[in-house]
Motif scaffolding. Sequence first.
Motif, short mmCIF file in Angstrom:
data_model
loop_
_atom_site.label_atom_id
_atom_site.label_comp_id
_atom_site.label_asym_id
_atom_site.label_seq_id
_atom_site.Cartn_x
_atom_site.Cartn_y
_atom_site.Cartn_z
N ILE A 34 72.56 4.06 112.31
CA ILE A 34 72.61 3.94 110.85
C ILE A 34 74.06 3.77 110.39
N ILE A 35 74.97 4.55 110.95
CA ILE A 35 76.39 4.45 110.57
C ILE A 35 76.95 3.08 110.94
N ARG A 36 76.63 2.60 112.15
CA ARG A 36 77.11 1.28 112.57
C ARG A 36 76.51 0.19 111.68
N CYS A 37 75.24 0.31 111.38
CA CYS A 37 74.57 -0.68 110.54
C CYS A 37 75.21 -0.74 109.16
N SER A 38 75.49 0.42 108.59
CA SER A 38 76.12 0.48 107.27
C SER A 38 77.51 -0.17 107.30
N LYS A 39 78.25 0.06 108.38
CA LYS A 39 79.60 -0.50 108.51
C LYS A 39 79.55 -2.02 108.65
N GLU A 46 71.51 4.61 102.79
CA GLU A 46 70.06 4.56 102.53
C GLU A 46 69.47 3.23 102.98
N VAL A 47 70.15 2.12 102.64
CA VAL A 47 69.68 0.80 103.05
C VAL A 47 69.75 0.67 104.57
N ALA A 48 70.83 1.16 105.16
CA ALA A 48 70.99 1.09 106.61
C ALA A 48 69.90 1.88 107.32
N ARG A 49 69.54 3.02 106.77
CA ARG A 49 68.48 3.83 107.38
C ARG A 49 67.16 3.06 107.40
N LEU A 187 79.65 -10.48 112.52
CA LEU A 187 79.52 -9.88 111.19
C LEU A 187 80.86 -9.34 110.70
N GLY A 188 81.92 -10.09 111.02
CA GLY A 188 83.24 -9.73 110.54
C GLY A 188 83.95 -8.69 111.38
N GLN A 189 83.33 -8.23 112.46
CA GLN A 189 83.93 -7.21 113.32
C GLN A 189 84.13 -7.77 114.73
N PRO A 190 85.21 -7.37 115.43
CA PRO A 190 85.43 -7.85 116.80
C PRO A 190 84.38 -7.28 117.75
N ALA A 191 83.84 -8.13 118.62
CA ALA A 191 82.83 -7.69 119.58
C ALA A 191 83.10 -8.34 120.92
N SER A 192 82.95 -7.58 122.00
CA SER A 192 83.13 -8.11 123.34
C SER A 192 81.87 -8.87 123.75
N THR A 193 82.04 -10.15 123.99
CA THR A 193 80.90 -11.05 124.22
C THR A 193 80.94 -11.63 125.63
N PRO A 194 79.83 -11.63 126.38
CA PRO A 194 79.81 -12.24 127.72
C PRO A 194 80.09 -13.74 127.63
N TYR A 195 80.87 -14.26 128.56
CA TYR A 195 81.15 -15.70 128.56
C TYR A 195 80.63 -16.39 129.82
N GLY A 196 80.00 -15.61 130.72
CA GLY A 196 79.47 -16.18 131.96
C GLY A 196 78.52 -17.35 131.73
#
Length: 232
Positions: A34-39, A46-49, A187-196
């Motif tokens: 829920i916290i990650r979703c809200s961020k 409430e919406v994230a929940r 979604l505007g946040q850095p994420a480690s993505t597989p490139y294989g």
Amino acid sequence: MQSHLLPHSAALSLGGSLGRMVFSLNKDKSSKAIIRCSKFLGCSIEVAREVVAKSYINLGRSVVEFLNLAKISKKIDEIVSVHNIENLNDALACGRGVILLTAHLGNWELAAAYLGIKDYPMRAIGAEQRDARITKLISDIRASCGVETIGKGFDLRGAIRCLQEGNILGVLLDQDAKDKGIIAPFLGQPASTPYGPVKLAMKMRSPIVPLFIVRRKDNIHHDLYFLPSLEE
């Protein structure tokens, strides 16, 4: 779970209830989600929940559908509506195999099963579960629909052979690759993505076709979309 003994709609209702139960009982993971979703979505707690709860409910329904694939396969065209499958057909016509790129969205197992049932040469990268019996169960259910499981860890030899034979290689690309991926915005946040998969596509000159499957509001039917091949 003897969900195959129930009418399909009743089994899905049971699966949704179990998903909601897991959401309610697994408070630690639910709260973190829920916290990650809200961020990431920039919404209230409430919406994230509500978003996270619905995700658990969808997963519960998806598990029931997966366990019932043998039953569902007999009426797959009634349950899944396909859009723009010519994008996949055109990519397969190149003769160099196809990397089918998707994410943990909707019921991704049902998308793969649809192709296997329709006699497409479908292979899928599969994760090893903690319990080897669960891993075998998943592989066996997939195989019953014509989907062969290729070991995770990105089994390079298996993946190359799959493409060399002109088959479809299904890949879920939305998992955290940690220090083995490249950082890309999500979604505007850095994420480690597989490139294989991308490196493999470039090496084998295989087209990449994105797809996604969405559950309709009636919770029973799905829309499966194939997008145009990605440009190299």
